[in-house]
Write an enzyme that holds these catalytic residues in place. Sequence first.
Site, PDB file in Angstrom:
ATOM      1  N   SER A 252       3.797  -5.335  -3.206  1.00 52.63           N
ATOM      2  CA  SER A 252       3.735  -5.494  -1.752  1.00 52.63           C
ATOM      3  C   SER A 252       4.466  -6.752  -1.297  1.00 52.63           C
ATOM      4  O   SER A 252       4.781  -7.624  -2.101  1.00 52.63           O
ATOM      5  CB  SER A 252       2.272  -5.570  -1.294  1.00 52.63           C
ATOM      6  OG  SER A 252       1.549  -4.452  -1.748  1.00 52.63           O
ATOM      7  N   SER A 290       3.273   0.152  -2.214  1.00 49.40           N
ATOM      8  CA  SER A 290       3.604  -1.154  -1.654  1.00 49.40           C
ATOM      9  C   SER A 290       3.021  -1.320  -0.260  1.00 49.40           C
ATOM     10  O   SER A 290       3.165  -0.455   0.597  1.00 49.40           O
ATOM     11  CB  SER A 290       5.129  -1.312  -1.594  1.00 49.40           C
ATOM     12  OG  SER A 290       5.495  -2.648  -1.334  1.00 49.40           O
ATOM     13  N   ASP A 292       3.630  -3.328   2.799  1.00 45.30           N
ATOM     14  CA  ASP A 292       4.669  -4.190   3.376  1.00 45.30           C
ATOM     15  C   ASP A 292       4.436  -4.359   4.874  1.00 45.30           C
ATOM     16  O   ASP A 292       4.562  -3.395   5.644  1.00 45.30           O
ATOM     17  CB  ASP A 292       6.051  -3.582   3.118  1.00 45.30           C
ATOM     18  CG  ASP A 292       6.293  -3.352   1.630  1.00 45.30           C
ATOM     19  OD1 ASP A 292       6.069  -4.281   0.845  1.00 45.30           O
ATOM     20  OD2 ASP A 292       6.688  -2.226   1.262  1.00 45.30           O
TER      21      ASP A 292
END
Length: 374
Positions: A252, A290, A292
């Site tokens: 991330s 991830s 983000d």
Amino acid sequence: MKTASFLLLTTFCLISSFTLMAQTSKRPRDYGIRLGVMPTGALNAITDVPGVRVGQVTLLEGQQVRTGVTAILPHEGNLFQEKCQAAIYVGNGFGKLAGYTQVEELGTLETPIVLTNTLGVPTAADAVIDYTLAQPGNEQVRSLNPVVGETNDGGLNDIRSRPVTKPHVLEAIKKAKTGAVEEGNVGAGTGTVCFGFKGGIGTASRKLPVSLGGYTVGVLVQTNFGGVLQIAGVPVGVELGKFSFKEKLDGSCMMVVLTDAPLDARNLKRLAKRAFMGMARTGGIASNGSGDYVIAVSTANRVPNSSKSSVDEVKFLRNDDASPCFMAAIEATEEAIINSLFAARSMTTSNGYEITQLPVERVVELLKKAGQVK
């Protein structure tokens, strides 16, 4: 005797100087690497935005605890009573960002921004609540929105032991200051991994010329993601043989963008999207696992928690004049991510798990070969 004392003192100073130099990391620009075309602020850091402060607490205990806390305070006042225009952009939502919905709904930030590890989010949020309730002027507050972001450092850190405590978070907030920001294996970046190398905290800024408003855009990142690393357009990850789908690289990235440009929440959301473009320029792919996120905040117009007037009279930058800020966010995010990699150092845990640092000298040679070192 005096001569011996002098020699001893001189030797001590030389050793101390050598040690200091050995511990001082060079940033990409020190090697002649230029990322983007816009000028940086004086420190090339998020703290180039006037009033912005950063505090960090690093937890290194034995061979298992590798984590920490990073706190970002947009201004020196009471954030709950003097809120900031803000927006959050979700690039990929596999994360545990606390406080998102109220920022999305109201377009304001009312607490410090805290970054930590995944399982530390509830503790950090509780600490931010304690901090805000204890501030003079907040005696009657009964509802507030702590904003806490995270990445999962469970590879290098014994994340299940939940080592981050409320005192750690409060200490990071208390330590927040202007000036240079430490990068690499510090704070929330202590145990992170990026592109298969040691990741960490990174920061950068861009300063617009007076003709474009003279505004500053600063970025701080917590890098813990995968993809195919690119630096100044050079496919470094391919050259080093370390990239997603060749190896299992996931994770991330938290990106915090601060600016003194008078942007409203709508244009801050647009600014945040450009920061995500900066991440893409480094080769990040926003994989399935991830988380983000970009948190974008303007310090230009403080929003009072209460007012005798039913109307807020503020001035915002026009859409046509926001583009330079967009470009600044792209460049500063890209450079902050690369700065985090250059500053990070190899780390090993007690079970033999090791993440090596980016081989900087090899990278510089690759960039020289590609004509990207001046």
